[in-house]
Structure formats: structure tokens, C-alpha cells
Design an enzyme around this catalytic site. Structure first.
Site, PDB file in Angstrom:
ATOM      1  N   GLU A   1       0.815  -1.220   0.000  1.00 55.73           N
ATOM      2  CA  GLU A   1       0.000   0.000   0.000  1.00 55.73           C
ATOM      3  C   GLU A   1       0.842   1.261   0.000  1.00 55.73           C
ATOM      4  OE1 GLU A   1      -0.753  -2.707   1.722  1.00 55.73           O
ATOM      5  OE2 GLU A   1      -2.771  -3.220   1.100  1.00 55.73           O
TER       6      GLU A   1
ATOM      7  N   HIS B   1     -10.366  -5.631   9.716  1.00 57.96           N
ATOM      8  CA  HIS B   1     -11.014  -5.415   8.412  1.00 57.96           C
ATOM      9  C   HIS B   1     -12.423  -4.869   8.580  1.00 57.96           C
ATOM     10  CE1 HIS B   1      -7.746  -8.205   7.498  1.00 57.96           C
ATOM     11  NE2 HIS B   1      -7.826  -7.794   6.224  1.00 57.96           N
TER      12      HIS B   1
END
Lengths: 439, 331
Positions: free
Chosen positions: B60, B129
Site C-alpha cells: 500500500e 477489516h
């Protein structure tokens, strides 16, 4: 002195509350501020605190019961194990032998208390009894009529039985929550009728041999504050109010402190300002109830003399009925200068200047603000009116039997009693005998 | 008007903007062949080719850095961050670089970048998440934050974001991807900083973002059956925030609950509640109340997870208390 526990009014439109649960059992010691029971209304569930130290007794409402606002559901007595009917459990023979006015011995039974008809109401004026002590009453029978600053209402007995005692006389102010009547299960041997004043007098010497009437009145005064609805939170002297309620109160010149004095539950919101707005003006006089009073006097005229007179005057002089009424009313004031009289019939208003003297032909239409209003309700079904004081004194003419009823209503400070009596009797005389006007 | 899913709406928005402007491209993990785990981007690589729909390695910070550089030099990248939770990995690229470049270059450089990611619990995705981290980026000056509450908003806000010359972060609710809503065929944009009054009411304002708009609407249904008329307002973008609409609504109703799925403490709800308190104080008849996710890591246990977020029932309960004038937070 035992303290009655009543169903509090927690919302403006609430007429009953449901007991969710009792936190104390009969016989339990309770301290002032202890949560006594939980009550549910259509809006909220709230805990109700004890307003006195003592022992819980005479619990008449069970969990799940719906209880009308103001009804006594329990008692906090001073000693344990005592049934709170202590003051009233005089033996029956006592009741027979004692004079009725004594008030020391009251028949046994359930008390009917002065209801709270408005949140801001501290007392109710007992207007009239519709039952006499000793009468058999049904739960939905109207027992008495009570007048507040807002309205006059009929109060029902609430249970079947016999009216064993009336504890207030017509015309007396009774604090909200104070007993007004006793309804017994059995036909009372000696029904009692006493006044609040006598009741207080009778109780006073029982405690201390207070000779003077001034002192005798003290217990009554101490007793006067109505049982307050519970304040659910401790505020520590700070008024709990929403910012919006505070702003509106400030803008509208309302004093939130008055809601606190009235025991209105905090925190205050905008809806509570409505209660505040409806409170009567605070008066500096010692007798606030008297200051707000308006005068209402009625007179009867055996016949309507004006009807015929008006027909003749219309033919002969071209005078209208309104002119004649204005002239008769204006002259009844007895003023040395021209007065202004308005005549209202079915909403139409005509104002006339009435010069001193009997000459009706000199009565002329005017644009001035009236000093007196004549409301002509002849020819309607209205028999009697009670509209309250308006800006100027109002004479209302209604038909009664073959004659007339004439009502004068005015604010107490706008006309003294003697002048009101003179005006009404003079006007009634002129209406009965218009010729009197000319003499 | 046809009904399409939120997924399709986002897909349409990106495709339309890529057709309109050749400098728009998208990059991220699994965006090309896989079309993202939520299948939002399916079909884009077929139309625009692998040069404009780039699958990146699982890094990322790496692809976020590439995007910031590309934006500075004239491209308009859309970064796909698979889960909102991964925002912690790209904080420097996003908050220190993208958000501050325009300011630090004296206005010579722009970063026209869109970071599209998601929020929302109750998907049984566990603590790493399931977070709703919009407050983290909303805190940083220089970033705009959009929170679509339906397919209609998702498309209109995405198109506005792509055309914006500054970095925009869009949080989509990962549970709402299959929810359908009417979306016009013709092109439209939703301007930033324009709240949407979803439902008018008189008694209380429910200010809700993204996933919580549906919750607020259901709460309003419950309340309506009890005679309480709730107004539901969706700010649509929390940066910029349409204060005027919110304040106007609260001045009308005198009461407000602010609902957002981020953790309650130091969150979006706190910020909006504070502004109402500062700017509508004298119109409040009840304390402005926050409802966010519990201040706990989102549990994996379904039974526990469902307890951590506001529900229509819990919102209605709070609204009921406020309207009844109960002392909600005892002094």
C-alpha cells in the site's frame, strides 16, 4: 402528622399513572427522598420520592394499577406499625356524641382530595357541594365543583359509598392534595360537615392549647403547600433547563424560578414554559387570590320593558335599539361628563357617546374607546354568562323567564364594589321600566 | 429511473470519467483481472486496458506513493485501497504528502487524487477489516472526505471527486455494495458540502453518515409510528461539511442525534455535535447526542459485533428519551 402519598402529575396531559413497582413495602421505614415507587405514564417512567420521613402505611394501589392523578395511594406515618388513619380513627360512639363542628373526630373512610387541575395550581376554590353529608354516592357521581384560575370543574366521588364528611365549605380555598371529603363504606352514623377553617381551629388546640386565632391558623398555613410532584434530580440550587427554554424564558420575561417553586419536575424544556405562561401573575399583595378576582354581579328584571319602549321610540323619535341601550347604560354610570358606551349584538359593535342627562336623542355614534360594553344577548338561547373580566366593564343582557337577567362583569380594580352595585341596579331598573330613565 | 447497485454506480462513475478524461487511471490490489474482492471494478480492464487499470503488488505505501507522484505531474489517479483499515499503512503518503503538497509548493503543485476505500462492521471480518476510519483523515487539513449513503450518492460523489483538483478520500460502506437505488441514466454530479435532507421532521434531527443513514431512516420509521417526527439529514461529505443545513435543521427541531459508524470518541459525531453546540446552542432543547461504534476493537463474534454499532432500535430509544425531556446525561 401522617403524610399522604398521592399520584403525581408528571405530564401536562396526564390524568392517570400506572404503578410499575413499589420500592418499599407497607411498614418499611422511609426517609424523605427515598424512591417510593415507580410510575409509568404515556411519556416516561419515573421514580417518585417520599416527601417525608416515616413509615409506609395504608398502601391502596398495587403494582400494575392505573391511578388517577392526585389520588392518595399511601401514607407515611410517624410511627411503625400504625395504620395511618390515626387522626381519624375515633370510635364511632365518639362521632355520635361529639358536636359536628368539633372536627376532632371524623368518620372512617377514604378521603377525596382537592385535585390538581393544572400544573401550576396550588389551591382550588370549592364552589359548591352537589351532595350532602350522609348521601349515598356512586363512583361517578359529581361530588363538588371546584374553581381554579382557569376553569370550573366537577369532581367525581371516585368510589361508591356514603359521603361521611365534607371538610370544606363553598367559598373556601383548599390546597391541592388536601382532603375535601370522606367517603365511607357503611352509612355514616353522624355525617360531618365542617370548613377548612374550623378543621384547622379544631386541630390546633389539640396540639397546644393555642388560644389566639392567629396562632391557631398556623398549622393550617404550614399544611398549605400542596404535595409537590417529585423532582427527579438533585439540582443543588441550579435550575436545570435546556438552552432553548432559558432563551425563550429570557425573551418572554418568564421566571423559571416559579416552576421550581411550583415543584415542576426538572429539567425544564420548551414545553414546560407553557405551564409557566399559564401561571397567574405573581402578586405582591398578601392575598394574591383576591387581587386577581373579577367581579360578577347579576340582576333580574321582571319584564323586558325596553322592547316595547324601543318600538315606540323607533316610530316616534327614529331611535334605534342600540342607541336606547347605550343611552340607558351610559346614564346608569351616573357620570357628570359624556361617557362612551359600546353595544355588541352578535359580534356587531356600535359605539355611542352618551352625554349626561336623560335625552336619548342626544346619544350619537362615536369613534372613541368605550368606557362600558353592553352585550345584548336577548333572542338567543343563552341564559347566563360568565366570561370573566374584559378590558372594560361588560353588562350582558339575557332573557330569563318572562323577564331579563343582567350580568355585570368587570375587573375588581376597574370599578369598586359600590359603584358596580349602583350601575347594575340602576341599569336593571331602567331596562324594566324605561320611564324611570326619563324621570 | 433504473435501480442499480452501489457497485455498479461506482463502476459507472469511474468508467464515465475515464472515457471523458484520458489522464484518469486506477491502481490498487486486484483491481484489474479480479475487479476487486467486491467486484466493483469488473469490466474496466477490458475497456481501458492494463495501462489504465493497474494491478499493484501488495504494498500500500508503494502504490499510494506512485499515485501521489503521478497526481503531482498531471495524471488523475484513483487509488483502490481494499479495506479502509489499511489506511494506517499509507498515512505518510496521504497525510504528509498528498494533503500538504499544494500548500508547501506555494500552490505550484496540485494532487488531484481519489482514494477510494471502505468502512463498516457487521461483515464478520474481525477487528482489522471492519473499522470505520473516516475521522482519522477528516482531521487532516487538505483532505476532502466523502461518505456516500446509496448508489445515487456513490456515483455523483465519485464523479465530483475525480474532477476535484485536490485529494479526496471516499469511504463506501462494504455492506452496501449490493444495495440498489434509483440512479439516473443521464450524467449528474453531486457537489461537495451539500447535505441531503432524506426525510423531513419536526421533533428531532438524525444526522447520519454512510451506513448509518439507513439506520436513521429505519429509526425514523419506528419513531413515526409513535408520533415522533424525525428529520434525517445526510451530510454526504464530512469535509467540507454543510453546516448551514445541519444548523438550520436543528434550529427547527431543537434536538439532534449524530450517528456515524466510526468509534464514538474523538470521532465524526463529536465534531458535528460540537459545531451544533457552538452554533445552535440557544435553540437546543436537549443535549446533542453522539452515537458511534463502541470504543472497542470490532469483535469477530457475530453476537458481540452486532452490539458495537448503532441500530435503528438504539437510535429510536435515544430519540425517544430526548423528546420526552428525560435527563439523558445526568449532570
Amino acid at each position: 402528622m401522617p403524610h399522604d402519598v398521592t399520584m403525581p402529575q408528571l405530564g401536562m396531559a396526564q390524568d392517570a399513572g400506572k404503578i410499575v413497582s413499589w420500592f418499599k413495602a407497607p411498614g418499611d421505614a422511609v426517609a424523605k427522598g427515598d424512591a417510593l415507587f415507580e410510575v409509568e405514564t404515556d411519556k416516561a417512567t419515573m421514580e417518585v420520592e417520599a416527601q417525608a420521613d416515616g413509615f409506609l402505611s395504608r398502601v391502596t394501589a398495587a403494582e400494575g394499577d392505573d391511578v388517577p392523578v392526585g389520588v392518595v395511594i399511601a401514607c407515611i406515618s410517624e410511627t411503625a406499625g400504625e395504620d395511618a388513619a390515626t387522626t381519624d380513627t375515633a370510635p364511632a360512639e365518639d362521632a355520635k356524641t361529639r358536636p359536628v363542628q368539633d372536627g376532632m373526630s371524623l368518620p372512617e373512610g377514604d378521603t377525596v382530595t382537592m385535585p390538581q387541575l393544572g400544573m401550576a395550581q396550588d389551591t382550588g376554590l370549592l364552589v359548591t357541594w352537589l351532595k350532602t353529608p350522609g348521601d349515598k354516592v356512586a363512583a361517578d357521581d359529581v361530588l363538588f365543583e371546584v374553581e381554579t384560575d382557569k376553569s370550573t370543574m366537577e369532581v367525581e366521588a371516585g368510589r361508591d359509598g356514603w359521603l361521611a364528611a365534607t371538610l370544606a365549605e363553598p367559598g373556601e380555598e383548599v390546597p391541592v392534595g388536601d382532603p375535601v371529603a370522606i367517603i365511607s363504606d357503611a352509612k355514616p352514623d353522624a355525617p360531618v360537615a365542617r370548613s377548612v377553617k374550623n378543621g384547622a381551629k379544631a386541630e390546633a388546640p389539640a396540639k397546644a392549647e393555642a388560644p389566639a386565632e392567629v396562632e391557631a391558623a398556623k398549622p393550617a398555613a404550614a399544611k398549605a403547600p400542596a404535595p409537590k410532584p417529585p423532582v427527579p434530580v438533585t439540582t443543588g440550587g441550579h435550575i436545570l433547563a435546556s438552552p432553548k427554554a432559558r432563551r425563550l424564558a429570557l425573551e418572554q420575561g418568564l421566571d423559571l424560578g416559579r416552576l421550581v417553586e411550583a415543584g415542576h419536575p426538572q429539567p425544564f424544556h420548551v414545553s414546560d414554559l407553557e405551564v409557566l405562561r399559564r401561571m397567574p401573575e405573581r402578586s405582591t399583595s398578601a392575598a394574591p387570590a383576591m387581587a386577581a378576582v373579577s367581579r360578577r354581579l347579576t340582576a333580574k328584571a321582571g319584564e323586558d320593558g325596553v322592547a316595547g319602549f324601543a318600538a315606540w321610540a323607533a316610530d316616534a323619535q327614529g331611535l334605534t335599539g342600540d342607541t336606547i341601550l347605550a343611552g340607558l347604560a351610559g346614564a346608569s354610570i351616573g357620570s357628570a361628563v359624556t361617557v362612551c358606551v359600546a353595544v355588541e349584538r352578535f359580534g356587531d359593535l356600535a359605539v355611542f357617546a352618551v352625554p349626561p342627562g336623560p335625552a336619548l336623542s342626544r346619544v350619537a355614534p362615536s369613534e372613541e374607546a368605550p368606557d362600558l360594553l353592553v352585550r345584548d344577548l336577548r333572542g338567543t338561547h343563552l341564559a347566563s354568562v360568565e366570561m370573566g373580566a374584559e378590558d372594560v366593564p361588560v353588562l350582558t343582557v339575557t332573557e330569563a323567564g318572562g323577564g331579563l337577567q343582567i350580568t355585570l362583569e368587570c375587573a375588581a380594580n376597574s370599578m369598586d364594589g359600590a359603584a358596580a352595585i349602583r350601575l347594575l341596579s340602576d341599569f336593571a331598573g331602567r331596562m324594566e321600566q324605561p320611564l324611570r330613565h326619563l324621570l | 429511473m433504473r435501480d442499480i447497485t452501489l457497485s455498479q454506480a461506482v463502476n459507472e462513475a469511474i468508467a464515465e470519467e475515464m472515457r471523458r478524461d484520458p489522464t484518469v487511471f486506477i491502481l490498487g490490489e486486484d483491481v484489474a483481472e479480479a475487479g476487486t474482492p467486491f467486484k466493483v471494478l469488473s469490466g474496466l480492464v477490458e475497456e481501458f486496458g492494463p495501462d489504465r487499470v493497474l494491478d499493484t503488488p501488495i504494498s500500500e505505501p508503494g502504490f499510494m506513493g506512485i499515485a501521489v507522484g503521478a497526481a503531482m505531474t498531471g495524471a488523475r489517479p484513483i487509488v483502490d485501497l481494499m479495506f479502509g483499515d489499511f489506511i494506517f499503512l499509507i498515512m505518510d503518503q496521504l497525510c504528509n504528502q498528498a494533503a500538504k503538497t499544494h500548500y508547501m509548493s506555494g500552490g505550484k503543485l496540485n494532487v488531484p487524487l481519489v482514494l477510494r476505500t471502505n468502512l463498516g462492521a457487521t461483515r464478520r471480518s474481525a477487528a482489522q477489516h471492519s473499522q470505520s476510519l473516516q475521522a482519522l483523515v477528516a482531521h487532516i487539513p487538505g483532505l476532502k472526505v466523502a461518505m456516500p449513503s446509496s448508489a445515487y450518492e456513490a456515483k455523483g460523489l465519485m464523479k465530483t471527486a475525480i474532477r476535484d483538483n485536490n485529494p479526496v478520500v471516499i469511504f463506501e460502506d462494504k455492506l452496501m455494495y449490493q444495495d440498489k437505488a434509483p440512479v439516473p441514466e443521464e450524467e449528474y454530479l453531486i457537489p461537495f458540502g451539500q447535505a441531503n435532507i432524506k426525510r423531513e421532521g419536526r421533533d428531532i434531527t438524525l444526522i447520519a453518515t454512510s451506513s448509518m443513514v439507513q439506520v436513521a431512516e429505519k429509526a425514523a420509521d419506528i419513531l413515526a409510528s409513535e408520533g415522533i417526527e424525525a428529520e434525517v439529514v445526510d451530510p454526504r461529505t464530512i469535509v467540507p461539511l454543510d453546516e448551514d443545513t445541519l444548523i438550520k435543521s436543528v434550529k427547527k427541531t431543537s434536538r439532534a442525534i449524530v450517528i456515524d459508524e466510526g468509534h464514538q470518541s474523538y470521532g465524526v459525531t463529536s465534531e458535528i455535535a460540537s459545531r451544533l453546540n457552538e452554533k445552535a446552542f440557544y435553540y437546543l432543547d436537549a443535549p446533542v447526542t453522539r452515537m458511534g461504534a463502541m470504543d472497542v476493537p470490532v469483535p469477530f463474534s457475530p453476537a458481540l459485533e452486532d452490539l458495537t454499532v448503532p441500530t435503528p432500535q438504539s437510535v429510536a430509544d435515544t430519540a425517544r428519551k430526548l423528546c420526552a425531556g428525560e435527563l439523558v446525561h445526568a449532570a
